[in-house]
Scaffold this active site. Structure first.
Site, PDB file in Angstrom:
ATOM      1  N   HIS A 199     -25.461  39.285 -33.363  1.00 12.75           N
ATOM      2  CA  HIS A 199     -25.928  40.548 -33.937  1.00 12.75           C
ATOM      3  C   HIS A 199     -25.598  40.595 -35.430  1.00 12.75           C
ATOM      4  CE1 HIS A 199     -21.813  42.005 -33.938  1.00 12.75           C
ATOM      5  NE2 HIS A 199     -21.708  41.763 -32.640  1.00 12.75           N
ATOM      6  N   HIS A 210     -22.176  39.344 -36.853  1.00 12.91           N
ATOM      7  CA  HIS A 210     -22.011  37.891 -36.950  1.00 12.91           C
ATOM      8  C   HIS A 210     -22.773  37.365 -38.169  1.00 12.91           C
ATOM      9  CE1 HIS A 210     -21.890  38.568 -32.389  1.00 12.91           C
ATOM     10  NE2 HIS A 210     -20.641  38.458 -32.794  1.00 12.91           N
ATOM     11  N   CYS A 248      -6.125  43.378 -22.219  1.00 11.18           N
ATOM     12  CA  CYS A 248      -7.551  43.716 -22.344  1.00 11.18           C
ATOM     13  C   CYS A 248      -8.374  42.449 -22.162  1.00 11.18           C
ATOM     14  CB  CYS A 248      -7.876  44.341 -23.702  1.00 11.18           C
ATOM     15  SG  CYS A 248      -9.668  44.553 -23.929  1.00 11.18           S
ATOM     16  N   CYS A 274     -10.715  41.678 -25.235  1.00 10.23           N
ATOM     17  CA  CYS A 274     -10.032  41.102 -26.405  1.00 10.23           C
ATOM     18  C   CYS A 274      -9.382  39.768 -26.054  1.00 10.23           C
ATOM     19  CB  CYS A 274      -8.896  41.991 -26.907  1.00 10.23           C
ATOM     20  SG  CYS A 274      -9.379  43.549 -27.606  1.00 10.23           S
ATOM     21  N   CYS A 323      -7.684  50.296 -24.325  1.00  8.38           N
ATOM     22  CA  CYS A 323      -7.716  49.350 -25.448  1.00  8.38           C
ATOM     23  C   CYS A 323      -8.108  50.090 -26.733  1.00  8.38           C
ATOM     24  CB  CYS A 323      -8.739  48.252 -25.159  1.00  8.38           C
ATOM     25  SG  CYS A 323      -9.093  47.234 -26.589  1.00  8.38           S
ATOM     26  N   HIS A 370     -11.794  48.462 -27.544  1.00 13.09           N
ATOM     27  CA  HIS A 370     -12.889  48.636 -26.580  1.00 13.09           C
ATOM     28  C   HIS A 370     -12.815  49.945 -25.806  1.00 13.09           C
ATOM     29  CE1 HIS A 370     -12.729  44.218 -27.246  1.00 13.09           C
ATOM     30  NE2 HIS A 370     -14.017  44.439 -27.378  1.00 13.09           N
ATOM     31  N   LYS A 399     -19.643  53.487 -35.016  1.00 12.87           N
ATOM     32  CA  LYS A 399     -19.845  52.119 -34.563  1.00 12.87           C
ATOM     33  C   LYS A 399     -21.300  51.980 -34.110  1.00 12.87           C
ATOM     34  CE  LYS A 399     -17.324  48.824 -31.727  1.00 12.87           C
ATOM     35  NZ  LYS A 399     -18.090  48.146 -30.743  1.00 12.87           N
ATOM     36  N   LYS A 423     -26.431  50.607 -29.191  1.00  9.98           N
ATOM     37  CA  LYS A 423     -27.819  50.762 -28.748  1.00  9.98           C
ATOM     38  C   LYS A 423     -28.074  52.194 -28.301  1.00  9.98           C
ATOM     39  CE  LYS A 423     -29.729  46.316 -27.858  1.00  9.98           C
ATOM     40  NZ  LYS A 423     -28.782  45.311 -27.371  1.00  9.98           N
TER      41      LYS A 423
HETATM   42  N1  MSP Z   1     -13.928  34.554 -31.079  1.00  5.78           N
HETATM   43  C1  MSP Z   1     -13.205  35.466 -31.886  1.00  5.78           C
HETATM   44  C2  MSP Z   1     -12.820  34.853 -33.220  1.00  5.78           C
HETATM   45  C3  MSP Z   1     -12.042  33.577 -33.136  1.00  5.78           C
HETATM   46  S1  MSP Z   1     -11.753  32.910 -34.717  1.00  5.78           S
HETATM   47  C4  MSP Z   1     -10.671  31.695 -34.469  1.00  5.78           C
HETATM   48  C5  MSP Z   1     -14.052  36.702 -32.135  1.00  5.78           C
HETATM   49  N2  MSP Z   1     -15.380  36.568 -31.958  1.00  5.78           N
HETATM   50  S2  MSP Z   1     -16.480  37.718 -32.135  1.00  5.78           S
HETATM   51  O1  MSP Z   1     -17.709  37.203 -31.612  1.00  5.78           O
HETATM   52  O2  MSP Z   1     -16.018  38.949 -31.607  1.00  5.78           O
HETATM   53  O3  MSP Z   1     -16.723  37.842 -33.679  1.00  5.78           O
HETATM   54  C6  MSP Z   1     -15.900  38.647 -34.449  1.00  5.78           C
HETATM   55  C7  MSP Z   1     -16.322  38.573 -35.893  1.00  5.78           C
HETATM   56  O4  MSP Z   1     -17.702  38.892 -36.071  1.00  5.78           O
HETATM   57  C8  MSP Z   1     -15.597  39.576 -36.769  1.00  5.78           C
HETATM   58  O5  MSP Z   1     -14.308  39.146 -37.112  1.00  5.78           O
HETATM   59  C9  MSP Z   1     -16.528  39.638 -37.944  1.00  5.78           C
HETATM   60  O6  MSP Z   1     -16.411  38.480 -38.703  1.00  5.78           O
HETATM   61  C10 MSP Z   1     -17.881  39.653 -37.246  1.00  5.78           C
HETATM   62  N3  MSP Z   1     -18.271  41.000 -36.868  1.00  5.78           N
HETATM   63  C11 MSP Z   1     -18.577  41.434 -35.606  1.00  5.78           C
HETATM   64  N4  MSP Z   1     -18.969  42.742 -35.669  1.00  5.78           N
HETATM   65  C12 MSP Z   1     -18.911  43.182 -36.933  1.00  5.78           C
HETATM   66  C13 MSP Z   1     -19.271  44.383 -37.597  1.00  5.78           C
HETATM   67  N5  MSP Z   1     -19.730  45.439 -36.969  1.00  5.78           N
HETATM   68  N6  MSP Z   1     -19.123  44.402 -38.950  1.00  5.78           N
HETATM   69  C14 MSP Z   1     -18.705  43.329 -39.663  1.00  5.78           C
HETATM   70  N7  MSP Z   1     -18.372  42.184 -39.066  1.00  5.78           N
HETATM   71  C15 MSP Z   1     -18.373  42.104 -37.691  1.00  5.78           C
HETATM   72  O7  MSP Z   1     -13.497  37.711 -32.494  1.00  5.78           O
END
Ligand code: MSP
Length: 485
Positions: free
Chosen positions: A17, A20, A125, A128, A143, A146, A296, A299
Site C-alpha cells: 500500500h 510501503h 500481539c 506486531c 495493543c 492494532h 489512520k 478502507k
Molecule cells: N516487517 C517489519 C519490518 C522489518 S525491518 C527489519 C514491518 N513491516 S511492515 O510491512 O509493517 O512495514 C512497515 C513499514 O512500512 C513502516 O516502518 C514504514 O516504513 C512503512 N509504512 C507502513 N505504513 C505506513 C504509513 N501509513 N505511513 C508511512 N509509512 C508507513 O514492520
C-alpha cells in the site's frame, strides 16, 4: 565514498500500500542522488516472510506459508517498477542464503555468551509479533498499535541479554547524537532506555515458520532478529560469486517508520555488538502518512490514498513528487487525492511544465531551436550555481523534502525571470537581440540545472526534459503534465 541505504522489509501478510511505497520512494531518491554524485551506492529492500502473522494469514487462505509468501512477495516486487523504484537487490527472508547467514551470526551471538534459556510470560500481539510491556498496553490489555486484545503467553525461550547493553546504548546516544534522527525519534529511543532495558526473547518454541535455532532444533528465531539481519545477510549473496560486505558494511542509513523505532535503535545495535559487527551510521525514523482527515487511513473510513489510483491518473513521477513535497519527510502528514490534484496542477503543470514548454517554444520560435551564444545572466547564474551543493546538503541530512523545496524555489525564480524580462517584448525589438539571446540562454541553463536536480525525484520526467534541452525538438512536444479528467 560508499552509500548503503535500506528500507524496512515488508510483511508479506498484507497487500502493498501507500505506506510501503512511501519509504521505498524516499530510499530510491537518496540512492539515485548519491549515485549521480558518484558514490558507490547500494540500495536494499525486500520482504519479511517468517513469523506468526504470515503463518496465520496463510492458514486463513488455506495455503502453506511459503506458497502465500511467494504470491505476495511478487506483489511487492511488482510495485517497485510501477513507482520508479530501482533497488540493487530485493531480499526475501525465505532465501536459503539469508537463513544460513542468520544462523551463522546468531550462533556467534550465542558463542559470545549473550544468550540464555528462560521462561517468558507477557502480553503478546500476534500482529506486531511482539510482547508488550505493561506501560505500553492500552486499557483492556489492548495493543497500542492494532488496538486488538492481547493474549497472555508463556513459554520457554532463548533470551538475548539486551539488559547487558544498557550502558553501552546510553553512551552511544550521547557520543553519537545523530545515530538516530530526527531528534524527536532520538528522544523516544532514549526514553525507552531510561525505563531500563529488559532481556528479549530470541526464539519461539511454538512456531515452525522461521529460521531454525542451530543449537536447539525445537526453536525458530523470533522473527524480528531474523528480519533485522537482512541488512547484513543480503550483502553476502546479492551478487552471485561476490561478497559485498566489505564494500558496503556498515549501512549509511536505515529508513524506518516510527512504529518500528525500538527494534532498529535498541535491539539492532545491541545485536550487532553481540555479534562483533559494526553499527550502521544512522537510523532515520520517518512519520506516518494519514488520511485526508488526519486519521489512520482505512478502507472503511474511505479516507485513504490508493497509490494505484494516483499512478493511473498522474503517473509515477507525480506520485513521487507529491509524497515528498506535501509531507515533510520525518514528520506525519495527511494525504489525499484532492491534494495530489492541486499540487499536480499548480506546481507540476503550471510552474514546472509551463516553464519547460515556454522555454522550448521560445527557442524554436525566436532562434530556430538553436541555443544562442550568449552569457548567462550573472545574478541567476550564481543562484543556480549553488543549488547542487544545497540539495546535496539536504539529502545528506535525509531531508528529501527540503531538497525539493530548494529546487522549487529556483523553478519559481525562473518563472519570475520570464515575467520580468518579457522575452516576447524583446523579440519585437530589433535592437534587443542580444538581450533576448541572454534571456534564452539563461532559461535554458536554469532548466538544465533544476531538471538535473529533479532527476532523483522524477527520473522519467527529468530524462525527457534533459533530452529535449540537449537537442531542442522543432515540433511541439506534448505537455509533460497533461490536464487530467
Ligand atoms: N516487517 C517489519 C519490518 C522489518 S525491518 C527489519 C514491518 N513491516 S511492515 O510491512 O509493517 O512495514 C512497515 C513499514 O512500512 C513502516 O516502518 C514504514 O516504513 C512503512 N509504512 C507502513 N505504513 C505506513 C504509513 N501509513 N505511513 C508511512 N509509512 C508507513 O514492520
Amino acid at each position: 565514498m560508499s552509500f548503503y541505504v535500506t528500507t524496512p522489509i515488508y510483511y508479506v501478510n498484507a497487500q502493498p500500500h501507500l505506506g510501503h511505497a512511501y519509504t521505498s520512494i524516499a530510499a530510491d531518491v537518496l540512492a539515485r542522488h548519491h549515485r549521480r554524485r558518484g558514490d558507490d551506492t547500494f540500495f536494499l529492500t525486500g520482504t519479511d516472510e517468517h513469523g506468526e502473522p504470515v503463518a496465520d494469514a496463510a492458514r486463513a487462505q488455506g495455503l502453506e506459508p511459503r506458497a502465500w509468501a511467494d504470491l505476495n512477495a511478487e506483489k511487492f516486487k511488482a510495485l517497485l517498477p510501477a513507482i520508479g523504484v530501482a533497488p540493487d537487490f530485493f531480499i526475501r527472508t525465505t532465501d536459503a542464503e539469508h537463513k544460513r547467514r542468520v544462523q551463522e551470526v546468531l550462533q556467534r551471538v550465542y558463542d559470545n555468551g549473550h544468550v540464555y534459556k528462560g521462561l517468558y510470560e507477557g502480553w503478546y500481539c500476534p500482529r506486531c509479533a511482539d510482547f508488550k510491556t505493561e506501560s505500553e498496553i492500552l486499557d483492556g490489555n489492548r495493543c497500542p498499535i492494532h488496538e486488538i486484545e492481547l493474549t497472555r503467553e508463556q513459554e520457554e525461550n532463548w533470551f538475548f541479554r539486551l539488559s547487558a547493553f544498557q550502558g553501552r546504548l546510553e553512551q552511544l546516544f550521547e557520543s553519537q547524537p545523530d545515530f538516530v534522527a530526527p531528534a524527536r525519534a532520538r528522544h523516544e529511543a532514549q526514553a525507552f532506555i531510561a525505563q531500563g532495558l529488559q532481556d528479549v526473547s530470541l526464539s519461539r518454541a511454538k512456531l515452525r515458520w522461521g529460521v531454525e535455532v542451530p543449537w536447539d532444533e525445537g526453536h525458530v528465531f523470533y522473527v524480528w532478529f531474523d528480519a533485522l539481519l537482512n541488512y547484513y545477510t543480503a550483502l553476502g549473496y546479492a551478487r552471485a560469486g561476490e561478497d559485498l560486505t566489505a564494500r558496503y558494511w556498515p549501512p549509511s542509513v536505515h529508513l524506518v517508520g516510527k512504529e518500528i523505532l525500538k527494534f532498529h535503535t535498541l535491539y539492532w545495535p545491541a545485536m550487532l555488538w553481540a555479534a562483533g559487527l559494526e553499527l550502521p551510521r544512522q537510523v532515520f525514523v520517518h512519520g506516518f502518512l494519514q488520511g485526508s482527515d488526519g486519521r489512520k487511513m482505512s478502507k472503511s473510513l474511505g479516507n485513504g490514498l490508493d497509490p494505484f489510483a494516483v499512478l493511473e491518473r498522474y503517473g509515477a513521477d507525480a506520485l513521487r513528487f507529491y509524497l515528498l513535497r506535501d509531507v515533510s519527510f520525518g514528520g506525519d502528514g495527511n494525504v489525499g487525492m484532492d491534494a495530489v490534484a492541486s499540487r499536480y496542477e499548480a506546481e507540476l503543470a503550471n510552474e514546472y511544465g509551463n516553464l519547460v514548454s515556454r522555454t522550448l517554444a521560445m527557442l524554436v520560435r525566436y532562434r530556430d531551436g538553436r541555443i544562442p551564444e550568449a552569457p548567462v545572466d550573472p545574478v541567476l547564474e550564481s543562484e543556480l550555481a549553488s543549488l547542487a551543493a544545497e540539495v546535496a546538503a539536504a539529502i545528506d541530512g535525509v531531508d528529501p523534502s527540503g531538497g525539493l523545496e530548494l529546487i522549487w524555489q529556483r523553478v519559481r525564480r525562473l518563472n519570475r525571470y520570464v515575467e520580468e524580462r518579457k522575452p516576447w517584448e524583446l523579440a519585437r525589438d530589433q535592437d534587443a537581440s542580444t538581450s533576448l539571446d541572454s534571456v534564452l540562454v539563461t532559461l535554458h541553463r536554469g532548466l538544465q540545472v533544476v531538471t538535473t536536480e529533479l532527476g532523483p525525484y522524477m527520473p522519467d520526467t527529468s530524462a525527457r526534459v534533459l533530452q529535449a534541452l540537449a537537442a531542442i525538438p522543432l515540433e511541439v512536444i506534448p505537455p509533460l503534465f497533461p490536464k487530467t479528467p
